[in-house]
Design a protein around this motif. Structure first.
Motif, PDB file in Angstrom:
ATOM      1  N   LEU A 107       0.760  -1.176   0.005  1.00 35.22           N
ATOM      2  CA  LEU A 107      -0.033  -0.026   0.031  1.00 35.22           C
ATOM      3  C   LEU A 107       0.824   1.361   0.087  1.00 35.22           C
ATOM      4  O   LEU A 107       0.247   2.317  -0.593  1.00 35.22           O
ATOM      5  CB  LEU A 107      -0.932  -0.146   1.156  1.00 35.22           C
ATOM      6  N   THR A 108       2.077   1.103   0.593  1.00 34.42           N
ATOM      7  CA  THR A 108       3.057   2.311   0.620  1.00 34.42           C
ATOM      8  C   THR A 108       3.473   2.657  -1.255  1.00 34.42           C
ATOM      9  O   THR A 108       3.931   3.787  -1.179  1.00 34.42           O
ATOM     10  CB  THR A 108       4.210   2.207   1.283  1.00 34.42           C
ATOM     11  N   VAL A 109       3.177   1.847  -2.017  1.00 31.65           N
ATOM     12  CA  VAL A 109       3.687   2.099  -3.373  1.00 31.65           C
ATOM     13  C   VAL A 109       3.016   3.305  -3.947  1.00 31.65           C
ATOM     14  O   VAL A 109       3.569   4.164  -4.526  1.00 31.65           O
ATOM     15  CB  VAL A 109       3.314   0.762  -4.013  1.00 31.65           C
ATOM     16  N   THR A 110       1.729   3.552  -3.452  1.00 30.05           N
ATOM     17  CA  THR A 110       0.977   4.626  -4.269  1.00 30.05           C
ATOM     18  C   THR A 110       1.305   5.984  -3.748  1.00 30.05           C
ATOM     19  O   THR A 110       1.405   6.955  -4.511  1.00 30.05           O
ATOM     20  CB  THR A 110      -0.443   4.562  -3.798  1.00 30.05           C
ATOM     21  N   LYS A 116       7.877   2.880  -4.805  1.00 28.52           N
ATOM     22  CA  LYS A 116       8.781   1.769  -3.996  1.00 28.52           C
ATOM     23  C   LYS A 116       7.986   1.387  -2.479  1.00 28.52           C
ATOM     24  O   LYS A 116       7.212   2.324  -1.920  1.00 28.52           O
ATOM     25  CB  LYS A 116      10.057   2.486  -3.459  1.00 28.52           C
ATOM     26  N   ALA A 117       7.884   0.245  -2.334  1.00 22.41           N
ATOM     27  CA  ALA A 117       7.104  -0.457  -1.091  1.00 22.41           C
ATOM     28  C   ALA A 117       8.211  -0.318  -0.178  1.00 22.41           C
ATOM     29  O   ALA A 117       9.296  -0.070  -0.293  1.00 22.41           O
ATOM     30  CB  ALA A 117       6.905  -1.751  -1.475  1.00 22.41           C
ATOM     31  N   ILE A 118       7.769  -0.549   1.123  1.00 23.67           N
ATOM     32  CA  ILE A 118       8.527  -0.669   2.457  1.00 23.67           C
ATOM     33  C   ILE A 118       9.723  -1.602   2.100  1.00 23.67           C
ATOM     34  O   ILE A 118      11.108  -1.320   2.412  1.00 23.67           O
ATOM     35  CB  ILE A 118       7.985  -0.884   3.561  1.00 23.67           C
ATOM     36  N   HIS A 119       9.435  -2.763   1.599  1.00 18.10           N
ATOM     37  CA  HIS A 119      10.380  -3.632   1.500  1.00 18.10           C
ATOM     38  C   HIS A 119      11.395  -3.209   0.249  1.00 18.10           C
ATOM     39  O   HIS A 119      12.365  -3.461   0.374  1.00 18.10           O
ATOM     40  CB  HIS A 119       9.685  -5.138   1.011  1.00 18.10           C
ATOM     41  N   ASP A 120      11.083  -2.516  -0.753  1.00 16.78           N
ATOM     42  CA  ASP A 120      11.941  -1.781  -1.548  1.00 16.78           C
ATOM     43  C   ASP A 120      12.980  -0.902  -0.934  1.00 16.78           C
ATOM     44  O   ASP A 120      14.270  -0.722  -1.240  1.00 16.78           O
ATOM     45  CB  ASP A 120      11.278  -1.437  -2.768  1.00 16.78           C
TER      46      ASP A 120
END
Length: 131
Positions: A107-110, A116-120
């Motif tokens: 959900l952080t991608v948007t 980037k997502a948290i894991h990225d």
């Protein structure tokens, strides 16, 4: 050439395909192990852990994408060294954080400029369209 970052629907589709592949692989492995008279539980547990925690990091570090990523037309790269695959320890960290946070990480991608997502962020990776 400007990078085209992978959108959330592409990433969700890839994650779903990879989940189906993992479940199918585990089922097939279980059926193969059932052909033998006695398989110790530790062997079954070890294989389950290997499938669950090593599928994505191995594929991402060696090929730059999982089967789900490939089908979805996306790939994972190093953020600071475009075109290069993420090294295995960072790919493993990326996967572990992704498993722990689940959909919350996606959900952080948007809200991120580079999608980037948290894991990225943790693994210093980006997910881009595979042209």
């Amino acid at each position: 050439m400007k990078k085209e970052y992978a959108l959330l629907p592409d990433r969700v589709k890839a994650a779903f395909i990879d989940a189906v592949i993992l479940v199918a692989s585990m089922y097939l492995t279980s059926e193969i192990l059932n052909l033998f008279d006695s398989v110790p539980d530790y062997v079954r547990i070890s294989l389950f852990i290997a499938f669950t925690f090593l599928y994505e990091p191995i594929f991402v570090s060696v090929f730059g994408q999982t089967l789900g990523h490939s089908y979805s037309g996306i790939r994972v790269e190093r953020d600071n060294d475009s075109g290069k695959h993420v090294i295995f320890p960072l790919a493993l960290l990326r996967s572990i954080i992704k498993y722990i946070l689940g959909w919350l990480s996606f959900l952080t991608v948007t809200g991120d400029e580079h999608k980037k997502a948290i894991h990225d962020h943790a693994a210093k990776s980006i997910v881009v369209k595979d042209n």
